[in-house]
Design a protein around this motif. Sequence first.
Motif, PDB file in Angstrom:
ATOM      1  N   GLY A 115       3.461   4.788 -13.170  1.00  0.00           N
ATOM      2  CA  GLY A 115       2.544   4.179 -12.232  1.00  0.00           C
ATOM      3  C   GLY A 115       1.905   2.927 -12.778  1.00  0.00           C
ATOM      4  N   LYS A 116       1.202   2.241 -11.879  1.00  0.00           N
ATOM      5  CA  LYS A 116       0.516   1.007 -12.245  1.00  0.00           C
ATOM      6  C   LYS A 116      -0.662   0.818 -11.300  1.00  0.00           C
ATOM      7  CE  LYS A 116       1.408  -3.848 -13.292  1.00  0.00           C
ATOM      8  NZ  LYS A 116       0.635  -3.874 -14.498  1.00  0.00           N
ATOM      9  N   VAL A 117      -1.736   0.241 -11.850  1.00  0.00           N
ATOM     10  CA  VAL A 117      -2.924  -0.057 -11.063  1.00  0.00           C
ATOM     11  C   VAL A 117      -2.891  -1.522 -10.645  1.00  0.00           C
ATOM     12  CG1 VAL A 117      -5.444  -0.210 -11.135  1.00  0.00           C
ATOM     13  CG2 VAL A 117      -4.283   1.732 -12.190  1.00  0.00           C
ATOM     14  N   PHE A 118      -3.257  -1.773  -9.381  1.00  0.00           N
ATOM     15  CA  PHE A 118      -3.359  -3.120  -8.816  1.00  0.00           C
ATOM     16  C   PHE A 118      -4.723  -3.251  -8.151  1.00  0.00           C
ATOM     17  CE2 PHE A 118       1.158  -2.095  -8.661  1.00  0.00           C
ATOM     18  CZ  PHE A 118       1.745  -3.232  -9.203  1.00  0.00           C
ATOM     19  N   GLY A 119      -5.747  -3.655  -8.878  1.00  0.00           N
ATOM     20  CA  GLY A 119      -7.074  -3.800  -8.280  1.00  0.00           C
ATOM     21  C   GLY A 119      -7.587  -2.486  -7.736  1.00  0.00           C
ATOM     22  N   SER A 120      -7.762  -2.380  -6.408  1.00  0.00           N
ATOM     23  CA  SER A 120      -8.285  -1.161  -5.786  1.00  0.00           C
ATOM     24  C   SER A 120      -7.200  -0.125  -5.496  1.00  0.00           C
ATOM     25  CB  SER A 120      -8.994  -1.513  -4.471  1.00  0.00           C
ATOM     26  OG  SER A 120      -8.053  -2.031  -3.538  1.00  0.00           O
ATOM     27  N   ALA A 121      -5.952  -0.446  -5.811  1.00  0.00           N
ATOM     28  CA  ALA A 121      -4.825   0.446  -5.495  1.00  0.00           C
ATOM     29  C   ALA A 121      -4.070   0.853  -6.756  1.00  0.00           C
ATOM     30  CB  ALA A 121      -3.865  -0.250  -4.534  1.00  0.00           C
ATOM     31  N   ALA A 122      -3.344   1.951  -6.636  1.00  0.00           N
ATOM     32  CA  ALA A 122      -2.449   2.394  -7.704  1.00  0.00           C
ATOM     33  C   ALA A 122      -1.190   2.949  -7.064  1.00  0.00           C
ATOM     34  CB  ALA A 122      -3.123   3.460  -8.571  1.00  0.00           C
ATOM     35  N   THR A 123      -0.088   2.780  -7.755  1.00  0.00           N
ATOM     36  CA  THR A 123       1.178   3.337  -7.293  1.00  0.00           C
ATOM     37  C   THR A 123       1.694   4.304  -8.350  1.00  0.00           C
ATOM     38  OG1 THR A 123       3.394   2.822  -6.482  1.00  0.00           O
ATOM     39  CG2 THR A 123       2.517   1.396  -8.226  1.00  0.00           C
ATOM     40  N   TRP A 124       2.491   5.245  -7.917  1.00  0.00           N
ATOM     41  CA  TRP A 124       2.950   6.340  -8.778  1.00  0.00           C
ATOM     42  C   TRP A 124       4.302   6.789  -8.243  1.00  0.00           C
ATOM     43  CZ3 TRP A 124       1.582   8.429 -13.205  1.00  0.00           C
ATOM     44  CH2 TRP A 124       1.597   9.791 -13.456  1.00  0.00           C
ATOM     45  N   GLN A 125       5.372   6.703  -9.048  1.00  0.00           N
ATOM     46  CA  GLN A 125       6.710   7.118  -8.618  1.00  0.00           C
ATOM     47  C   GLN A 125       7.252   8.198  -9.552  1.00  0.00           C
ATOM     48  OE1 GLN A 125       6.460   3.516  -9.220  1.00  0.00           O
ATOM     49  NE2 GLN A 125       5.761   3.248  -7.136  1.00  0.00           N
ATOM     50  N   THR A 140      12.653  11.637  -4.321  1.00  0.00           N
ATOM     51  CA  THR A 140      11.813  10.668  -5.015  1.00  0.00           C
ATOM     52  C   THR A 140      10.511  10.537  -4.249  1.00  0.00           C
ATOM     53  OG1 THR A 140      13.761   9.449  -5.755  1.00  0.00           O
ATOM     54  CG2 THR A 140      11.660   8.279  -5.802  1.00  0.00           C
ATOM     55  N   PHE A 141       9.409  10.571  -4.964  1.00  0.00           N
ATOM     56  CA  PHE A 141       8.088  10.342  -4.375  1.00  0.00           C
ATOM     57  C   PHE A 141       7.644   8.924  -4.718  1.00  0.00           C
ATOM     58  CE2 PHE A 141       8.001  14.823  -3.890  1.00  0.00           C
ATOM     59  CZ  PHE A 141       6.976  15.139  -3.020  1.00  0.00           C
ATOM     60  N   ASP A 142       7.167   8.207  -3.728  1.00  0.00           N
ATOM     61  CA  ASP A 142       6.578   6.886  -3.908  1.00  0.00           C
ATOM     62  C   ASP A 142       5.151   7.005  -3.382  1.00  0.00           C
ATOM     63  OD1 ASP A 142       5.997   4.227  -4.237  1.00  0.00           O
ATOM     64  OD2 ASP A 142       7.416   3.512  -2.736  1.00  0.00           O
ATOM     65  N   ASP A 143       4.191   7.199  -4.305  1.00  0.00           N
ATOM     66  CA  ASP A 143       2.793   7.405  -3.945  1.00  0.00           C
ATOM     67  C   ASP A 143       2.018   6.097  -4.040  1.00  0.00           C
ATOM     68  OD1 ASP A 143       3.468  10.084  -3.963  1.00  0.00           O
ATOM     69  OD2 ASP A 143       1.946  10.688  -5.395  1.00  0.00           O
ATOM     70  N   TRP A 144       1.120   5.897  -3.100  1.00  0.00           N
ATOM     71  CA  TRP A 144       0.164   4.787  -3.144  1.00  0.00           C
ATOM     72  C   TRP A 144      -1.218   5.355  -2.922  1.00  0.00           C
ATOM     73  CZ3 TRP A 144       0.438  -0.201  -4.516  1.00  0.00           C
ATOM     74  CH2 TRP A 144       1.735  -0.702  -4.755  1.00  0.00           C
ATOM     75  N   MET A 145      -2.161   4.972  -3.787  1.00  0.00           N
ATOM     76  CA  MET A 145      -3.545   5.430  -3.697  1.00  0.00           C
ATOM     77  C   MET A 145      -4.459   4.221  -3.563  1.00  0.00           C
ATOM     78  SD  MET A 145      -3.526   8.296  -6.697  1.00  0.00           S
ATOM     79  CE  MET A 145      -2.172   7.649  -7.674  1.00  0.00           C
ATOM     80  N   TRP A 146      -5.506   4.369  -2.723  1.00  0.00           N
ATOM     81  CA  TRP A 146      -6.509   3.326  -2.556  1.00  0.00           C
ATOM     82  C   TRP A 146      -7.876   3.939  -2.780  1.00  0.00           C
ATOM     83  CZ3 TRP A 146      -2.235   3.843   0.561  1.00  0.00           C
ATOM     84  CH2 TRP A 146      -1.356   2.754   0.582  1.00  0.00           C
ATOM     85  N   GLN A 147      -8.651   3.356  -3.707  1.00  0.00           N
ATOM     86  CA  GLN A 147      -9.990   3.858  -3.983  1.00  0.00           C
ATOM     87  C   GLN A 147     -10.980   3.184  -3.059  1.00  0.00           C
ATOM     88  OE1 GLN A 147     -11.176   3.811  -8.081  1.00  0.00           O
ATOM     89  NE2 GLN A 147     -13.129   4.785  -7.643  1.00  0.00           N
ATOM     90  N   PHE A 148     -11.845   3.999  -2.423  1.00  0.00           N
ATOM     91  CA  PHE A 148     -12.869   3.486  -1.521  1.00  0.00           C
ATOM     92  C   PHE A 148     -14.186   3.270  -2.240  1.00  0.00           C
ATOM     93  CE2 PHE A 148      -9.812   4.921   1.476  1.00  0.00           C
ATOM     94  CZ  PHE A 148      -9.945   4.047   2.518  1.00  0.00           C
ATOM     95  N   ASP A 149     -14.557   4.229  -3.082  1.00  0.00           N
ATOM     96  CA  ASP A 149     -15.780   4.128  -3.876  1.00  0.00           C
ATOM     97  C   ASP A 149     -15.611   5.064  -5.062  1.00  0.00           C
ATOM     98  OD1 ASP A 149     -16.394   6.777  -2.982  1.00  0.00           O
ATOM     99  OD2 ASP A 149     -17.517   5.994  -1.294  1.00  0.00           O
ATOM    100  N   ASP A 150     -16.696   5.337  -5.791  1.00  0.00           N
ATOM    101  CA  ASP A 150     -16.592   6.190  -6.981  1.00  0.00           C
ATOM    102  C   ASP A 150     -16.142   7.607  -6.666  1.00  0.00           C
ATOM    103  OD1 ASP A 150     -17.400   4.103  -8.558  1.00  0.00           O
ATOM    104  OD2 ASP A 150     -19.492   4.743  -8.648  1.00  0.00           O
ATOM    105  N   GLY A 151     -16.278   8.032  -5.398  1.00  0.00           N
ATOM    106  CA  GLY A 151     -15.995   9.421  -5.075  1.00  0.00           C
ATOM    107  C   GLY A 151     -14.873   9.681  -4.098  1.00  0.00           C
ATOM    108  N   ALA A 152     -14.152   8.653  -3.629  1.00  0.00           N
ATOM    109  CA  ALA A 152     -13.135   8.886  -2.597  1.00  0.00           C
ATOM    110  C   ALA A 152     -11.886   8.036  -2.799  1.00  0.00           C
ATOM    111  CB  ALA A 152     -13.725   8.597  -1.217  1.00  0.00           C
ATOM    112  N   VAL A 153     -10.723   8.688  -2.663  1.00  0.00           N
ATOM    113  CA  VAL A 153      -9.420   8.023  -2.742  1.00  0.00           C
ATOM    114  C   VAL A 153      -8.541   8.575  -1.627  1.00  0.00           C
ATOM    115  CG1 VAL A 153      -7.268   7.916  -4.097  1.00  0.00           C
ATOM    116  CG2 VAL A 153      -9.454   7.483  -5.215  1.00  0.00           C
ATOM    117  N   ILE A 154      -7.777   7.685  -1.003  1.00  0.00           N
ATOM    118  CA  ILE A 154      -6.752   8.107  -0.037  1.00  0.00           C
ATOM    119  C   ILE A 154      -5.393   7.862  -0.671  1.00  0.00           C
ATOM    120  CG2 ILE A 154      -5.629   7.517   2.132  1.00  0.00           C
ATOM    121  CD1 ILE A 154      -8.090   7.818   3.485  1.00  0.00           C
ATOM    122  N   ASN A 155      -4.510   8.849  -0.539  1.00  0.00           N
ATOM    123  CA  ASN A 155      -3.164   8.787  -1.104  1.00  0.00           C
ATOM    124  C   ASN A 155      -2.153   8.854   0.044  1.00  0.00           C
ATOM    125  OD1 ASN A 155      -1.463   9.454  -3.805  1.00  0.00           O
ATOM    126  ND2 ASN A 155      -0.615  10.569  -2.076  1.00  0.00           N
TER     127      ASN A 155
END
Length: 189
Positions: A115-125, A140-155
Motif C-alpha cells: 500500500g501507499k498513502v496519498f495525502g488524505s487517501a491510502a491504497t492497499w492491494q 485480487t483486492f484493490d482497496d482505497w481508504m479516505w480519512q475524514f477526521d481523526d476518528g473516521a475512514v471510509i474504505n
Amino acid sequence: MRQWLIIGLVLLLNGCGISIQGSQYEQQSPKFNLMEFFNGEMKGWGIVQDRSGNVIQQFTLDLSGEMSDDSTLMLSETFRYQLGQGVQRRQWVITKQLDNSFQGNADDIIGNANGKVFGSAATWQYEMNLPVAGSTYHVTFDDWMWQFDDGAVINRSYIKKFGLVFAEVTLFFQKNNDCTKAKGAGESC
C-alpha cells in the motif's frame, strides 16, 4: 475484421476496470497516517455488492491495533457476517516502509499486501483465496481508504478476477475513543 473485433473487446474490458489516481489526493487533508489511525480499538460496518449493485452480504467488524515499534502495527480483525460465514478472524502485521508505503501479511493473504498513502487517501492491494458459498476463488483486492477526521475512514474495495471487478465492498471505520473506559468498567467495546 477479426483484428478489429479483438481491439474492440480489449477496449471494452479496459473500460470495466477501476482506475483511481492517488496523486489527486496528495494535497487533501487530513493527512492519512494509516499506522496511527489503526492503532487502538475501532468498529466497522460494511456491505458487499455484486456487479449489478445488489447487496449480497452485510457485516460488522471489530478491530484492535497495537504498535509493536515505530514502524510495525499488529492489527486484529473480527468479522461478523450476516449471511452464512459467521465469525472470521484475521491478524495483520503491517510494516511502514521508508518511502511512505507499507507492507502487510496475514495468514489468508497470498504473498505481501502493498500500500501507499496519498495525502488524505491510502491504497492497499493484495491477493487471497476467497471462500464463497463452498467454493474458493483466487482474487485480487484493490482497496482505497479516505480519512475524514481523526476518528473516521471510509474504505472502498474492488474485488477482481481476471482483472475485472466482480464485487465491491464499502466499509466505514470509526475509532472507539471510549473503548478503554468501557473495558475498565467490565463492558465490551
